[in-house]
Design an enzyme around this catalytic site. Structure first.
Site, short mmCIF file in Angstrom:
data_model
loop_
_atom_site.label_atom_id
_atom_site.label_comp_id
_atom_site.label_asym_id
_atom_site.label_seq_id
_atom_site.Cartn_x
_atom_site.Cartn_y
_atom_site.Cartn_z
N HIS A 197 55.45 20.94 15.38
CA HIS A 197 56.73 20.66 14.69
C HIS A 197 56.53 19.74 13.49
CE1 HIS A 197 57.84 17.06 17.54
NE2 HIS A 197 57.47 16.57 16.38
N GLU A 256 61.29 22.50 15.71
CA GLU A 256 60.48 22.93 16.84
C GLU A 256 60.11 24.41 16.71
OE1 GLU A 256 59.42 20.68 18.67
OE2 GLU A 256 60.94 19.43 19.64
C1 GLP Z 1 58.06 12.81 16.06
C2 GLP Z 1 58.83 12.94 14.73
C3 GLP Z 1 57.99 13.64 13.71
C4 GLP Z 1 56.57 13.15 13.85
C5 GLP Z 1 55.98 13.73 15.12
C6 GLP Z 1 54.62 13.19 15.48
O1 GLP Z 1 58.80 13.08 17.17
N1 GLP Z 1 60.12 13.54 14.77
O2 GLP Z 1 58.53 13.41 12.41
O3 GLP Z 1 55.79 13.56 12.78
O4 GLP Z 1 56.91 13.63 16.17
O5 GLP Z 1 54.68 11.87 15.91
P1 GLP Z 1 53.40 10.94 16.11
O6 GLP Z 1 52.98 10.53 14.75
O7 GLP Z 1 53.91 9.78 16.92
O8 GLP Z 1 52.38 11.75 16.82
#
Ligand code: GLP
Length: 242
Positions: free
Chosen positions: A138, A143
């Site tokens: 995503h 999603e």
């Molecule tokens: C989150 C956000 C995204 C983010 C992704 C990865 O839930 N909505 O914008 O890029 O999931 O997050 P992380 O960097 O903590 O792995």
């Protein structure tokens, strides 16, 4: 597509911050698309450091965040409003009226999505969109699905996403089930996209996103179609690229 791999988190964060700060130095009225999650935390720290050194001012910058949870109070420590204040906004001179985050507590969520798209439209084009990557591919909270939506919309979070984000909450039951997210159409309209991915746990999905077929099952794979995509990876995330 320009893929750059770094052997240290510090160098990666510095490189990402340089791109964002450089964008503002070139265009002081830049419109930035901002991301949350674990990945950008170190990048925001670098940007704050640059601001404190007097290298950049956000006085004329406008920002649009990608997403926000639905029905999580704005002052909840895990709301993306709180995240942005804690990691960036409270440390820089970006005027409050120029910061935008979707309101997941709006009485009419559909109207809020339209209002958000109109605000983006009014600001002109997003000059630089910062993106992280979810374990299921995503971007924002777009999603995997049989079809993706262009503009800001309400999304049911995938179980995998709720599990991944449970680390920020007391338990998975506390992770909201819905969010508002900018759509992939808006993301792809940005003039430049900066995708940052860290960690061995993202090595499979980044390979699928960058080198697999373009499919709505991996929303980030649509980024392959963008004419100005910069990808910054740590060596663990880059480990499975062909
Ligand atoms: C989150 C956000 C995204 C983010 C992704 C990865 O839930 N909505 O914008 O890029 O999931 O997050 P992380 O960097 O903590 O792995």
């Amino acid at each position: 597509m320009n893929i750059i791999t770094f052997d240290s988190d510090a160098k990666l964060n510095e490189a990402a911050a340089n791109i964002i700060v450089g964008q503002i130095q070139t265009i002081p009225r830049a419109v930035l698309g901002l991301a949350t999650g674990g990945t950008p935390v170190g990048i925001y720290k670098e940007i704050v450091r640059d601001y404190e050194r007097g290298m950049v001012s956000f006085r004329n910058v406008t920002t649009f965040n990608l997403d926000e949870y639905v029905n999580l109070p704005i002052d909840h420590p895990e709301s993306y409003h709180s995240y942005m204040n804690a990691n960036l906004f409270s440390h820089i001179d970006l005027p409050e009226s120029q910061r935008h985050i979707p309101d997941g507590n709006a009485a009419d969520l559909e109207a809020e999505c339209r209002r958000y798209d109109e605000a983006i439209e009014l600001s002109g084009q997003i000059d630089l969109q910062l993106l992280g990557l979810g374990h299921n591919g995503h971007i924002g909270f777009n999603e995997p699905a049989h079809a993706l939506i262009k503009g800001t919309h309400i999304v049911e979070l995938a179980e995998k996403t709720r599990e991944a984000n449970a680390r920020f909450f007391d338990s998975i039951d506390d992770v909201p089930k819905q969010a508002l997210t900018m759509g992939v159409g808006t993301i792809l309209k940005a003039k430049k996209i900066l995708l940052v991915v860290k960690g061995a746990d993202k090595a499979d999905i980044i390979r699928e996103a960058l080198q697999g077929p373009i499919t709505t099952d991996v929303p980030a794979s649509l980024l392959q179609t963008h004419p100005n995509l910069i990808v910054l990876l740590d060596s663990a995330a880059a480990g499975k690229l062909a």
